[in-house]
Scaffold this active site. Structure first.
Site, PDB file in Angstrom:
ATOM      1  N   ASP A  27       0.823  -1.217   0.000  1.00 22.77           N
ATOM      2  CA  ASP A  27       0.000   0.000   0.000  1.00 22.77           C
ATOM      3  C   ASP A  27       0.856   1.266   0.000  1.00 22.77           C
ATOM      4  O   ASP A  27       1.942   1.288   0.575  1.00 22.77           O
ATOM      5  CB  ASP A  27      -0.903  -0.016   1.248  1.00 22.77           C
ATOM      6  CG  ASP A  27      -1.986   1.057   1.176  1.00 22.77           C
ATOM      7  OD1 ASP A  27      -2.298   1.521   0.067  1.00 22.77           O
ATOM      8  OD2 ASP A  27      -2.496   1.423   2.238  1.00 22.77           O
ATOM      9  N   ARG A  40      -0.571   8.697 -10.510  1.00 20.79           N
ATOM     10  CA  ARG A  40      -0.658   7.492  -9.678  1.00 20.79           C
ATOM     11  C   ARG A  40      -0.027   6.282 -10.372  1.00 20.79           C
ATOM     12  O   ARG A  40       0.538   5.401  -9.740  1.00 20.79           O
ATOM     13  CB  ARG A  40      -2.123   7.191  -9.335  1.00 20.79           C
ATOM     14  CG  ARG A  40      -2.754   8.219  -8.392  1.00 20.79           C
ATOM     15  CD  ARG A  40      -4.227   7.900  -8.142  1.00 20.79           C
ATOM     16  NE  ARG A  40      -4.399   6.617  -7.484  1.00 20.79           N
ATOM     17  CZ  ARG A  40      -4.256   6.423  -6.168  1.00 20.79           C
ATOM     18  NH1 ARG A  40      -3.982   7.425  -5.376  1.00 20.79           N
ATOM     19  NH2 ARG A  40      -4.425   5.223  -5.648  1.00 20.79           N
ATOM     20  N   ASN A  75     -10.876  -2.931  -5.683  1.00 22.99           N
ATOM     21  CA  ASN A  75     -10.062  -2.006  -6.497  1.00 22.99           C
ATOM     22  C   ASN A  75     -10.656  -1.687  -7.869  1.00 22.99           C
ATOM     23  O   ASN A  75     -10.235  -0.733  -8.525  1.00 22.99           O
ATOM     24  CB  ASN A  75      -8.635  -2.546  -6.665  1.00 22.99           C
ATOM     25  CG  ASN A  75      -7.785  -2.401  -5.420  1.00 22.99           C
ATOM     26  OD1 ASN A  75      -6.850  -3.171  -5.185  1.00 22.99           O
ATOM     27  ND2 ASN A  75      -8.097  -1.416  -4.577  1.00 22.99           N
ATOM     28  N   ARG A 195       1.852  -4.382   6.824  1.00 20.12           N
ATOM     29  CA  ARG A 195       1.192  -3.338   6.044  1.00 20.12           C
ATOM     30  C   ARG A 195       1.987  -2.049   6.144  1.00 20.12           C
ATOM     31  O   ARG A 195       2.034  -1.422   7.199  1.00 20.12           O
ATOM     32  CB  ARG A 195      -0.240  -3.077   6.513  1.00 20.12           C
ATOM     33  CG  ARG A 195      -0.872  -1.988   5.628  1.00 20.12           C
ATOM     34  CD  ARG A 195      -2.334  -1.816   5.797  1.00 20.12           C
ATOM     35  NE  ARG A 195      -2.855  -1.010   4.695  1.00 20.12           N
ATOM     36  CZ  ARG A 195      -4.098  -1.053   4.256  1.00 20.12           C
ATOM     37  NH1 ARG A 195      -4.962  -1.853   4.818  1.00 20.12           N
ATOM     38  NH2 ARG A 195      -4.479  -0.286   3.255  1.00 20.12           N
TER      39      ARG A 195
HETATM   40  C1  FPP Z   1      -2.175   0.171  -3.151  1.00 22.34           C
HETATM   41  O1  FPP Z   1      -1.645   1.479  -3.233  1.00 22.34           O
HETATM   42  C2  FPP Z   1      -1.731  -0.584  -4.290  1.00 22.34           C
HETATM   43  C3  FPP Z   1      -2.555  -1.176  -5.214  1.00 22.34           C
HETATM   44  C4  FPP Z   1      -4.010  -1.121  -5.166  1.00 22.34           C
HETATM   45  C5  FPP Z   1      -1.972  -1.899  -6.347  1.00 22.34           C
HETATM   46  C6  FPP Z   1      -0.749  -2.713  -6.020  1.00 22.34           C
HETATM   47  C7  FPP Z   1      -0.054  -2.919  -7.264  1.00 22.34           C
HETATM   48  C8  FPP Z   1       1.280  -3.015  -7.419  1.00 22.34           C
HETATM   49  C9  FPP Z   1       2.248  -3.003  -6.311  1.00 22.34           C
HETATM   50  C10 FPP Z   1       1.856  -3.115  -8.775  1.00 22.34           C
HETATM   51  C11 FPP Z   1       1.368  -4.259  -9.593  1.00 22.34           C
HETATM   52  C12 FPP Z   1       1.550  -5.574  -8.997  1.00 22.34           C
HETATM   53  C13 FPP Z   1       2.151  -6.618  -9.573  1.00 22.34           C
HETATM   54  C14 FPP Z   1       2.035  -7.937  -8.933  1.00 22.34           C
HETATM   55  C15 FPP Z   1       2.937  -6.483 -10.809  1.00 22.34           C
HETATM   56  P1  FPP Z   1      -2.665   2.680  -3.352  1.00 22.34           P
HETATM   57  O2  FPP Z   1      -2.833   3.013  -4.792  1.00 22.34           O
HETATM   58  O3  FPP Z   1      -3.932   2.337  -2.628  1.00 22.34           O
HETATM   59  O4  FPP Z   1      -1.886   3.806  -2.624  1.00 22.34           O
HETATM   60  P2  FPP Z   1      -2.536   5.025  -1.847  1.00 22.34           P
HETATM   61  O5  FPP Z   1      -3.268   4.438  -0.670  1.00 22.34           O
HETATM   62  O6  FPP Z   1      -1.345   5.814  -1.453  1.00 22.34           O
HETATM   63  O7  FPP Z   1      -3.424   5.741  -2.817  1.00 22.34           O
END
Ligand code: FPP
Length: 247
Positions: A27, A40, A75, A195
């Site tokens: 996250d 983003r 998501n 986390r």
């Molecule tokens: C949460 O950060 C992250 C996600 C919803 C996506 C996770 C994806 C990756 C790490 C990259 C792709 C994965 C693979 C396996 C290639 P957020 O966007 O919720 O962050 P924020 O809370 O700061 O907005």
């Protein structure tokens, strides 16, 4: 009272007591990008690169099972452009991992695959088959369109069907019956769930499996997460006294 994990604390790490199974909620990609005035998508790209490094680091430290939360059932609510961006990162990861596999890492994708694009479903099957051909040093579960509640719903539906078909008695439904039907059946439950990003919740991740997991929350954003942070989280886990409800 447990305080947010501070990066500057002294770290005492025992390499002989590494958790068998670690779960990570990746996250903070969006906030990482925002802090830099970037879109983003740049945060997710950087997060994907951190993910590859951490897979390697976990294997290096002797972790046997690593489960990462890549995309939750919730998501899909994000803007289409962001969802497409994450799916494209996944495409690149899957093809890259197929062409240049991380030695000894068996990849398993957990979650509901149904809504995923056909080419991604095919890439997943190819990688899962290929990565189980050589000796497994570490299992990597990638949670994709994953939700802990949905996982339990799916298990319960299968049990209900068996009861309806007359193959199972209601009194035979126990914890083991559910454990055998969740995505990580036959794998040990996570010892530690990490986390990063300063949020203090588990967001529907490994709901059943995480009943007794030690939780470590860290204030580093996922793209900045390094092997040092991983070691710090494990060191914190090693300080905990796991009683599993006993004394
Ligand atoms: C949460 O950060 C992250 C996600 C919803 C996506 C996770 C994806 C990756 C790490 C990259 C792709 C994965 C693979 C396996 C290639 P957020 O966007 O919720 O962050 P924020 O809370 O700061 O907005």
């Amino acid at each position: 009272m447990w305080h947010p994990f501070k990066r500057r604390e002294e770290v005492v790490f025992d390499p002989t007591n590494v958790p068998t199974h670690i779960g990570i909620i990746m996250d903070g990609n969006g906030r990482w990008a925002k802090k830099r005035g970037l879109p983003r998508s740049a945060g997710h790209r950087s997060g994907a690169s951190t993910f590859k490094n951490i897979v390697h680091d976990c294997k290096d430290l002797g972790v046997k099972y690593l489960t990462v939360y890549a995309f939750s059932t919730e998501n899909w609510k994000r803007p289409q452009e962001e969802v497409d961006g994450i799916m494209n990162l996944l495409r690149s990861y899957l093809s890259d991992a197929f062409a240049n596999p991380e030695d000894g890492v068996r990849v398993i994708v957990i979650g509901d695959r149904e809504p995923l694009a056909d080419d991604i479903k095919e890439q997943i099957i190819k990688l899962e088959q290929e990565s189980q051909k050589s000796e497994t040093v570490m299992v990597l579960n990638i949670a994709l369109n994953y939700g802990g509640r949905l996982e339990i719903v799916h298990a319960v539906r299968q049990l209900a069907q068996r009861v309806k078909d007359g193959d199972l008695q209601v009194c035979e439904i126990d914890e083991a019956a559910i454990s055998n039907l969740i995505y990580t059946a036959n794998q040990p439950d996570p010892d530690l769930i990490i986390r990063p990003s300063g949020e203090y919740r588990t967001s529907n991740f490994l709901l059943w499996q995480g009943a007794y997991s030690e939780l470590v929350f860290m204030d580093v954003l996922w793209p900045d997460f390094t092997k040092d942070d991983l070691v710090r989280a494990i060191a914190e886990y090693q300080k905990r006294n796991r009683r599993f409800g006993g004394v």
